[in-house]
Design a protein around this motif. Structure first.
Motif, short mmCIF file in Angstrom:
data_model
loop_
_atom_site.label_atom_id
_atom_site.label_comp_id
_atom_site.label_asym_id
_atom_site.label_seq_id
_atom_site.Cartn_x
_atom_site.Cartn_y
_atom_site.Cartn_z
N THR A 1 0.83 -1.20 0.00
CA THR A 1 0.00 0.00 0.00
C THR A 1 0.87 1.26 0.00
OG1 THR A 1 0.02 0.07 2.39
CG2 THR A 1 -1.79 -1.16 1.36
N HIS A 2 0.20 2.39 -0.17
CA HIS A 2 0.90 3.68 -0.06
C HIS A 2 1.53 3.81 1.32
CE1 HIS A 2 -0.33 5.69 -3.85
NE2 HIS A 2 -1.23 4.72 -3.81
N ARG A 3 0.83 3.30 2.33
CA ARG A 3 1.37 3.37 3.70
C ARG A 3 2.70 2.62 3.78
NH1 ARG A 3 -1.39 4.57 7.99
NH2 ARG A 3 -3.41 3.99 7.13
N SER A 4 2.78 1.45 3.14
CA SER A 4 4.02 0.65 3.18
C SER A 4 5.17 1.43 2.57
CB SER A 4 3.88 -0.64 2.39
OG SER A 4 2.69 -1.31 2.66
N LEU A 5 4.91 2.05 1.44
CA LEU A 5 5.99 2.78 0.76
C LEU A 5 6.43 3.99 1.57
CD1 LEU A 5 5.09 2.91 -3.04
CD2 LEU A 5 7.00 1.77 -1.94
N ILE A 6 5.45 4.71 2.12
CA ILE A 6 5.78 5.89 2.92
C ILE A 6 6.63 5.46 4.12
CG2 ILE A 6 4.80 7.66 4.46
CD1 ILE A 6 2.35 7.68 2.44
N ALA A 7 6.21 4.37 4.78
CA ALA A 7 6.96 3.87 5.94
C ALA A 7 8.37 3.50 5.53
CB ALA A 7 6.24 2.67 6.55
N MET A 8 8.51 2.83 4.38
CA MET A 8 9.84 2.37 3.97
C MET A 8 10.76 3.54 3.66
SD MET A 8 11.93 0.02 3.76
CE MET A 8 10.77 -1.17 4.40
N ARG B 1 18.46 -18.57 19.46
CA ARG B 1 17.99 -19.84 18.90
C ARG B 1 17.51 -19.58 17.47
NH1 ARG B 1 15.53 -23.53 22.35
NH2 ARG B 1 14.83 -24.59 20.46
N THR B 2 17.82 -20.53 16.59
CA THR B 2 17.49 -20.35 15.18
C THR B 2 16.11 -20.89 14.84
OG1 THR B 2 19.83 -20.47 14.63
CG2 THR B 2 18.28 -20.88 12.84
N GLY B 3 15.36 -20.10 14.12
CA GLY B 3 14.04 -20.50 13.65
C GLY B 3 13.61 -19.56 12.54
N GLU B 4 12.32 -19.64 12.16
CA GLU B 4 11.86 -18.75 11.08
C GLU B 4 11.60 -17.36 11.63
OE1 GLU B 4 8.63 -18.46 7.41
OE2 GLU B 4 8.14 -19.70 9.13
N LEU B 5 12.06 -16.35 10.90
CA LEU B 5 11.82 -14.97 11.30
C LEU B 5 10.41 -14.54 10.87
CD1 LEU B 5 12.81 -12.11 12.26
CD2 LEU B 5 13.51 -11.74 9.88
N TRP B 6 9.65 -14.05 11.84
CA TRP B 6 8.35 -13.42 11.55
C TRP B 6 8.50 -11.94 11.87
CZ3 TRP B 6 3.43 -16.52 13.43
CH2 TRP B 6 3.50 -17.84 12.94
N ILE B 7 8.01 -11.08 10.97
CA ILE B 7 8.06 -9.66 11.30
C ILE B 7 6.69 -9.01 11.10
CG2 ILE B 7 10.52 -9.19 10.90
CD1 ILE B 7 9.88 -8.32 8.09
N ARG B 8 6.50 -7.92 11.83
CA ARG B 8 5.25 -7.16 11.72
C ARG B 8 5.61 -5.69 11.74
NH1 ARG B 8 0.29 -8.64 15.64
NH2 ARG B 8 1.68 -7.90 17.28
N GLY B 9 5.08 -4.95 10.80
CA GLY B 9 5.38 -3.52 10.74
C GLY B 9 4.56 -2.89 9.62
N PRO B 10 4.61 -1.56 9.54
CA PRO B 10 3.74 -0.84 8.59
C PRO B 10 4.05 -1.13 7.13
CG PRO B 10 5.34 0.66 9.59
CD PRO B 10 5.45 -0.64 10.33
N TYR B 11 5.23 -1.68 6.85
CA TYR B 11 5.63 -1.91 5.46
C TYR B 11 5.34 -3.33 4.99
CZ TYR B 11 9.38 -3.61 8.37
OH TYR B 11 10.06 -4.25 9.35
#
Ligand code: ATP
Length: 527
Positions: free
Chosen positions: A195-202, A371-381
């Motif tokens: 979204t536009h929000r993602s781009l603005i955040a990035m 500890r190694t595992g899958e990275l999950w991320i959450r953020g506006p982008y």
């Protein structure tokens, strides 16, 4: 209420009078910021009117090498609420046809050379209307059906402020802005909606993390990474919309051309991919780099040797690293050089406004530090969704907004992210998981090995075992046996390399990712 919150309107509020916005590195042609905004507004007016009639929510395809016209087309279409999709000009007509069938664009921006790669009559509704995206283009007389205009024509159209304020045109931050297709290294390429929000955040994240803001001096970016990829798109958006920087555009990467542009235009900031760093380091001379102060490396892992070698050869230049994926609109974590010098191998600290957890891929439970595992991320982008693919979206994004990156990582006690490997590339030996990147890093420490790739080799008894494709250094007579013994001495038995082949080159994509699919095909074709 009239004012939309699209990425262009929201960010490009400073007019930067007198500053050069874009430079065509090939011709030296310059476009100032006032000229750029006028062109974008003119192009938007022309796009909104017949015969192009681009409407909010429709898709506009850009199939073009990097050029000063690329940002004009992208920003004009996005300011109308249209969604930009891009295609790699190196793709075959069949690959492009597949993407067009998925994205169903209403219009396409492309060059005369690339025009034959576009499928005919595949638009969302009605025929695909084409705008030629190059300087001095004329409407071809042999193709009156689809080519409707040239970018120079539409940019010269008088802006029509009313057009953007009319019904159905107001764009909010939650409207989709881009539909970029992932590189397809690990599976079929998928359309990622941001979204536009993602781009603005990035844009804001990149300015903050890489200290590219500040009113006292203007940065000069060199855009040689492809604008069709999220990396290049975000790079020019940051320069033009965020910093008010000068963006020098190179249509295609070649080392001598890149060096000429760096020196001639006083480039200060250069986003690049690891293979370019490799070339700069391998060059016998110390190259003149003019005003260059920062390089950003992203898209694929950067080895410790490379970082160390580069810092030694070019101490005046900071190496920054960005980790991310198309689904995170570029950067989820990044380093600045001071941190990097303390912890080689890290992909850096999480981006501002980012939450992260490391999840056990088998049990789904969150794991503690280191500890190694899958990275999950959450953020506006984080992407909104995969385009028209609910199943893939549900598999990758949780209802509460977590993006499953597919990367195996750990985060240390100070919050630094380390990328171990890609989940999908793990080799499964008798139920054990072997990360090929770990074996590659180990093999690269062998003094006679120049390059290497490790792949899963199918086996009826054990499932898969690690096989290494090795590029020997000049003059080396290293044997298969010696390679296997070198590894066996240093790893647990289940990680042993059990097959070796020598090659002259490891196949990689443009960003430096190993094309394991190709090597697996090569290895198994002989079965
Ligand atoms: P597909 O998902 O279709 O296979 P892709 O994942 O190759 O395509 P991209 O979005 O271009 O497409 O690549 C993102 C991936 O690149 C990340 O998930 C990660 O594995 C890798 N990557 C990017 N930057 C870094 C980095 N700095 N260090 C290590 N790996 C990186």
């Amino acid at each position: 209420a009239d004012r939309g919150t699209d990425v262009v309107t929201f960010l490009a509020s400073r007019r930067h009078a007198g500053v050069v916005a874009l430079v065509d590195a090939a011709t030296g042609r310059r476009v100032t910021f006032p000229e750029l905004w006028r062109s974008v507004a003119g192009a938007a007016a022309a796009l909104a009117a017949p015969p192009l009639s681009l409407r909010k929510g429709q898709v506009a395809l850009i199939l073009s090498p990097n050029s000063v016209h690329f940002p004009v087309a992208a920003l004009a279409a996005m300011s109308l609420g249209a969604v930009i999709t891009t295609a790699n000009p190196l793709n075959t007509p069949a690959e492009i046809a597949k993407q067009v069938a998925d994205a169903r664009p209403a219009i396409a921006f492309t060059t005369r050379d690339l025009l034959p790669k576009l499928p005919r009559g595949a638009a969302g509704d009605g025929p695909l209307r084409v705008v030629l995206l190059e300087s001095g283009a004329r409407l071809p007389s042999d193709d009156p059906s689809s080519v409707v205009a040239t970018i120079e024509e539409i940019s010269a159209t008088p802006p029509d402020p009313a057009a953007r304020r009319s019904r159905d045109r107001v764009v909010t931050q939650d409207d989709p802005a881009t539909l970029l297709y992932s590189s397809g290294t690990t599976g079929p390429s998928k359309g990622v909606v941001a979204t536009h929000r993602s781009l603005i955040a990035m844009v804001q994240i990149i300015m903050t993390r890489f200290r590219l803001e500040g009113s006292d001096r203007t940065e000069t970016f060199l855009c040689t990474v492809p604008m069709f990829h999220v990396y290049g798109l975000v790079a020019f958006a940051t320069g033009l919309l965020g910093c008010g920087a000068t963006v020098v555009v190179l249509s295609k990467y070649e080392l001598p051309e890149m060096l000429r542009a760096i020196n001639e235009y006083g480039v200060t900031y250069l986003p690049l991919v690891p293979p370019i760093l490799v070339a700069m380091l391998a060059h016998p001379k110390t190259l003149p780099l003019g005003q260059l102060r920062k390089v950003l490396s992203g898209g694929a892992p950067l080895s410790k040797d490379l970082i160390e070698g580069f810092r030694e050869k070019y101490p005046q230049v900071e190496i920054l690293q960005g980790y991310g994926l198309t689904e995170s609109t570029a950067i989820g974590a990044s380093t600045d050089s001071a941190e990097e010098s303390r912890r080689y191998g890290t992909a850096g600290l999480l981006s501002p406004n980012t939450e992260a957890k490391i999840v056990d891929p088998e049990t789904g439970e969150a794991l503690p530090v280191n500890r190694t595992g899958e990275l999950w991320i959450r953020g506006p982008y984080v992407m909104k969704e995969y385009f028209k693919n609910t199943e893939a979206t549900q598999a990758t994004k949780t209802p509460d907004g977590w993006l499953k990156t597919g990367d195996l990582c750990y985060i240390d006690e100070d919050g630094y992210l380390f990328v171990v490997d890609r989940l999908k590339e793990l080799i499964k030996y008798k139920g054990y998981q072997v990360p090929p990147a770990e074996l590659e890093a180990l093999l690269l420490t062998h003094p006679e090995i120049a390059d290497v790739a490790v792949i899963p080799f199918p086996d009826r008894e054990v499932g898969q075992f690690p096989m290494a494709y090795v590029v020997r250094k000049k003059g080396s007579n290293l044997s298969e046996r010696e390679v296997m013994e070198f590894v066996a001495k240093q790893v647990a038995p289940y990680k042993k390399v059990r097959k070796v082949a020598f090659v002259t080159e490891i196949p990689k994509n443009a960003s430096g990712k190993i094309l394991r699919k190709d090597l697996i095909k090569l290895a198994t074709s002989k079965l």
